[in-house]
Design a protein around this motif. Structure first.
Motif, short mmCIF file in Angstrom:
data_model
loop_
_atom_site.label_atom_id
_atom_site.label_comp_id
_atom_site.label_asym_id
_atom_site.label_seq_id
_atom_site.Cartn_x
_atom_site.Cartn_y
_atom_site.Cartn_z
N LEU A 118 -2.76 -36.05 24.65
CA LEU A 118 -3.16 -37.40 24.26
C LEU A 118 -4.66 -37.45 24.01
CD1 LEU A 118 -1.01 -39.57 26.65
CD2 LEU A 118 -0.71 -39.27 24.20
N LYS A 119 -5.41 -36.77 24.83
CA LYS A 119 -6.87 -36.80 24.66
C LYS A 119 -7.27 -36.12 23.37
CE LYS A 119 -11.18 -35.59 26.97
NZ LYS A 119 -11.80 -34.96 28.15
N VAL A 120 -6.63 -35.00 23.04
CA VAL A 120 -6.97 -34.29 21.81
C VAL A 120 -6.61 -35.14 20.60
CG1 VAL A 120 -6.40 -32.29 20.40
CG2 VAL A 120 -6.77 -32.02 22.85
N GLU A 121 -5.42 -35.77 20.62
CA GLU A 121 -5.03 -36.62 19.50
C GLU A 121 -5.98 -37.80 19.36
OE1 GLU A 121 -1.03 -37.70 20.15
OE2 GLU A 121 -0.22 -35.71 19.77
N TYR A 122 -6.40 -38.37 20.45
CA TYR A 122 -7.32 -39.50 20.39
C TYR A 122 -8.65 -39.09 19.78
CZ TYR A 122 -10.42 -43.21 21.97
OH TYR A 122 -11.35 -44.21 22.00
N ASP A 123 -9.16 -37.93 20.19
CA ASP A 123 -10.42 -37.46 19.62
C ASP A 123 -10.28 -37.18 18.13
OD1 ASP A 123 -11.33 -35.53 22.58
OD2 ASP A 123 -11.59 -37.65 22.09
N LYS A 124 -9.13 -36.62 17.74
CA LYS A 124 -8.92 -36.33 16.33
C LYS A 124 -8.87 -37.59 15.50
CE LYS A 124 -5.82 -33.77 13.27
NZ LYS A 124 -4.60 -32.97 13.19
N ASP A 125 -8.12 -38.61 15.98
CA ASP A 125 -8.05 -39.88 15.26
C ASP A 125 -9.41 -40.52 15.17
OD1 ASP A 125 -5.40 -39.42 15.02
OD2 ASP A 125 -4.79 -40.73 16.66
N ASP A 126 -10.19 -40.39 16.24
CA ASP A 126 -11.53 -40.99 16.23
C ASP A 126 -12.40 -40.33 15.17
OD1 ASP A 126 -13.56 -42.64 17.02
OD2 ASP A 126 -14.30 -41.23 18.52
N ASP A 127 -12.27 -39.01 15.01
CA ASP A 127 -13.05 -38.33 13.99
C ASP A 127 -12.64 -38.75 12.59
OD1 ASP A 127 -13.12 -35.22 15.88
OD2 ASP A 127 -14.41 -37.00 15.98
N VAL A 128 -11.31 -38.93 12.39
CA VAL A 128 -10.84 -39.35 11.07
C VAL A 128 -11.36 -40.73 10.73
CG1 VAL A 128 -8.80 -39.95 9.74
CG2 VAL A 128 -8.80 -37.89 11.16
N LYS A 129 -11.33 -41.66 11.70
CA LYS A 129 -11.85 -42.99 11.46
C LYS A 129 -13.34 -42.93 11.15
CE LYS A 129 -8.43 -45.36 14.31
NZ LYS A 129 -8.21 -46.16 15.55
N GLN A 130 -14.04 -42.09 11.86
CA GLN A 130 -15.48 -41.99 11.63
C GLN A 130 -15.78 -41.44 10.24
OE1 GLN A 130 -17.45 -39.63 14.52
NE2 GLN A 130 -19.50 -40.07 13.77
N MET A 131 -14.95 -40.50 9.75
CA MET A 131 -15.15 -39.97 8.41
C MET A 131 -14.84 -41.03 7.36
SD MET A 131 -13.53 -36.17 8.84
CE MET A 131 -13.66 -35.87 7.09
N LYS A 132 -13.81 -41.86 7.60
CA LYS A 132 -13.45 -42.87 6.62
C LYS A 132 -14.49 -43.96 6.53
CE LYS A 132 -8.44 -42.18 6.80
NZ LYS A 132 -7.14 -42.79 7.13
N THR A 133 -15.07 -44.32 7.64
CA THR A 133 -16.03 -45.43 7.66
C THR A 133 -17.47 -44.97 7.42
OG1 THR A 133 -16.21 -45.20 10.08
CG2 THR A 133 -14.56 -46.76 9.22
N GLU A 134 -17.66 -43.69 7.15
CA GLU A 134 -19.01 -43.20 6.91
C GLU A 134 -19.55 -43.76 5.60
OE1 GLU A 134 -21.45 -38.95 6.52
OE2 GLU A 134 -19.27 -39.01 6.80
N HIS A 135 -20.73 -44.34 5.63
CA HIS A 135 -21.33 -44.99 4.45
C HIS A 135 -22.33 -44.04 3.81
CE1 HIS A 135 -22.80 -48.16 1.86
NE2 HIS A 135 -24.03 -47.88 2.24
N TRP A 136 -22.08 -43.72 2.56
CA TRP A 136 -22.98 -42.84 1.81
C TRP A 136 -23.89 -43.69 0.94
CZ3 TRP A 136 -24.08 -42.25 -3.32
CH2 TRP A 136 -24.85 -41.15 -3.68
N GLU A 137 -25.11 -43.30 0.84
CA GLU A 137 -26.04 -43.93 -0.08
C GLU A 137 -27.08 -42.90 -0.50
OE1 GLU A 137 -29.21 -46.00 3.04
OE2 GLU A 137 -27.62 -47.20 2.13
N PRO A 138 -27.58 -42.99 -1.72
CA PRO A 138 -28.54 -41.99 -2.19
C PRO A 138 -29.87 -42.11 -1.48
CG PRO A 138 -28.28 -43.74 -3.81
CD PRO A 138 -27.25 -43.98 -2.74
N PRO A 139 -30.58 -41.02 -1.31
CA PRO A 139 -31.89 -41.09 -0.65
C PRO A 139 -32.92 -41.77 -1.54
CG PRO A 139 -31.48 -38.87 -1.45
CD PRO A 139 -30.21 -39.64 -1.66
N ASP A 140 -33.79 -42.54 -0.91
CA ASP A 140 -34.92 -43.20 -1.60
C ASP A 140 -34.49 -44.20 -2.66
OD1 ASP A 140 -36.64 -41.61 -0.08
OD2 ASP A 140 -36.72 -40.04 -1.60
N TRP A 141 -33.24 -44.68 -2.62
CA TRP A 141 -32.81 -45.60 -3.66
C TRP A 141 -33.53 -46.94 -3.56
CZ3 TRP A 141 -30.53 -50.38 -3.05
CH2 TRP A 141 -30.06 -50.69 -1.78
N LYS A 142 -33.86 -47.37 -2.36
CA LYS A 142 -34.57 -48.65 -2.21
C LYS A 142 -35.97 -48.56 -2.79
CE LYS A 142 -32.02 -50.14 1.90
NZ LYS A 142 -32.11 -50.56 3.33
N LYS A 143 -36.64 -47.45 -2.56
CA LYS A 143 -37.97 -47.27 -3.13
C LYS A 143 -37.90 -47.19 -4.65
CE LYS A 143 -41.97 -44.15 -2.94
NZ LYS A 143 -42.51 -42.90 -2.35
#
Length: 422
Positions: A118-143
């Motif tokens: 159960l602990k391994v499955e929970y950690d794996k699901d947590d990693d998948v959620k973290q990958m899905k919710t990761e926000h990408w943005e280009p560097p220095d785009w605001k500047k």
């Protein structure tokens, strides 16, 4: 009647005591079905003899308790186990196994194994959620965006004065203004803003309404919008769209992107811009050739895109929604003045140190006086025409001007001298 004899046989439990302390030796006692006790090892201390005396009390265990223990052992054997442990068969006093003895298998507890899974499955699901919710943005785009705002601060690009926001009649009824916005967007495809603005001025003078467009013949309508790009095809689109608007929408334009893209000659870019200008609703980013080109040059996309529609989807994944309305006119004017399609003016661009495409297609020499890049980088970047318009003007001049005006003075003098000598 036949006589039935009943017999009761009590099975005794095999017990084994193992002392882990180095002060004691192993002591094992086996009790068979006949009740005979056999000691497999010698006791090493007085405590061992006490344990031996306690083993003799097993005979006094009731049959009910023994059955309960056997039932528990049977249930444990049927349950899941990772590594079963067998106590071995019963032994007779002389050390041989009993012919009717059975091996009782005691399972190890699988509680820790289940918890680990159960602990391994929970950690794996947590990693998948973290990958899905990761926000990408280009560097220095605001500047980079701030620099583009500074370079566009004068708002003197063609799109600022002759874009779709400037081509409709402000005094016309609301539904007519919205129709004129849509018409200007349809004409602007593959056409410079200067040409589009001139065509819209002639259409407004003729009467740019749904009813007037339907009442005008194709030849007259073609003369009104000429020389916009693909003007013959756009005449057909204007007629079909006007008929559809009159039949399904009462002479007004749809207020959704889905309804707008159903109209002939209207694509996603026009639909999002029409929603923003005509209905004052931000439904998406209007991406044309300038926005598509500049976004790829600045590295504002995860990977290069092949067409404006792919660029729109990629930009909407990371660009904040409050910037969707602004980004179109910013980048379009920037592309008309500085980030040109051919030979961009990287030497006067404020993003020349952070742009990954800087100086790859830039001219080696600085622009001459009077050109868009002749002033300092912090100045207003004034320009009047796009490179495409300049080429068109040169071509027209070549066709209309006589050949003598295009000959250099030195060549002309040489021809005159040769005639005099003759």
């Amino acid at each position: 009647m036949p006589q039935v004899s009943c017999s009761t046989r009590v099975s005794h439990v095999v017990q084994c005591f193992t002392m882990s302390s180095p002060y004691f030796t192993q002591s094992r006692s086996v009790i068979t079905r006949s009740g005979i006790q056999n000691t497999g090892c010698k006791a090493a201390a007085s405590l061992s003899s006490k344990l031996t005396n306690r083993r003799t009390d097993v005979d006094s265990i009731s049959s009910v308790a023994v059955k309960v223990e056997e039932e528990e052992a049977r249930i444990s054997v049927q349950g899941p186990s990772s590594a079963p442990l067998s106590t071995g068969p019963e032994l007779l006093p002389h050390g041989k196994p009993h012919p009717k003895s059975e091996t009782v298998t005691l399972p190890l507890s699988s509680h820790s194994r289940r918890r680990r899974q159960l602990k391994v499955e929970y950690d794996k699901d947590d990693d998948v959620k973290q990958m899905k919710t990761e926000h990408w943005e280009p560097p220095d785009w605001k500047k980079q965006l701030g620099n583009i705002r500074e370079m566009r601060s004068s708002r003197d690009a063609p799109v600022d004065n002759m874009g779709a926001e400037k081509c409709y009649d402000t005094e016309a009824p609301a539904h007519v203004r919205r129709f004129q916005v849509l018409v200007s967007l349809m004409l602007s495809s593959q056409t410079r803003d200067q040409v589009t603005a001139a065509a819209m001025q002639k259409l407004r003078a003729h009467g740019c309404t749904v009813e007037n467009i339907l009442a005008t013949d194709d030849e007259t309508l073609g003369k009104l919008i000429y020389p916009v790009g693909f003007w013959r095809t756009k005449v057909k689109y204007l007629k079909l769209t006007s008929a559809m608007l009159q039949k399904e929408f009462g002479g007004d334009i749809p207020n959704t992107v889905e309804g707008l893209v159903r109209l002939p000659g209207v694509g996603p870019k026009m639909a999002h811009l029409a929603m923003n200008i005509a209905w004052d609703q931000v439904s998406g980013i209007g991406v044309d050739t300038h926005v598509h080109r500049i976004s790829n040059r600045l590295g504002w996309l995860k990977k290069p895109t092949k067409n404006p529609e792919e660029t729109r989807k990629a930009l909407e994944e990371w660009l904040p929604r409050e910037l969707w309305s602004e980004i179109n006119w910013l980048l379009v004017g920037f592309g008309q003045q500085v980030c040109l399609p051919i030979n961009p003016l990287c030497s006067v661009c404020l993003n020349q140190h952070s742009c990954p495409s800087a100086f790859k297609n830039s001219p080696t020499k600085r622009p001459k006086a009077g050109s868009p890049g002749s002033s300092s980088p912090t100045s207003s970047f004034k320009t009047k025409t796009e490179p495409e318009q300049e080429l068109a003007v040169k071509e027209e001049r070549t066709k209309t001007e006589p050949l003598s005006t295009l000959v250099s003075p030195t060549t002309r003098r040489g021809k005159l001298k040769s005639k005099v000598k003759l």
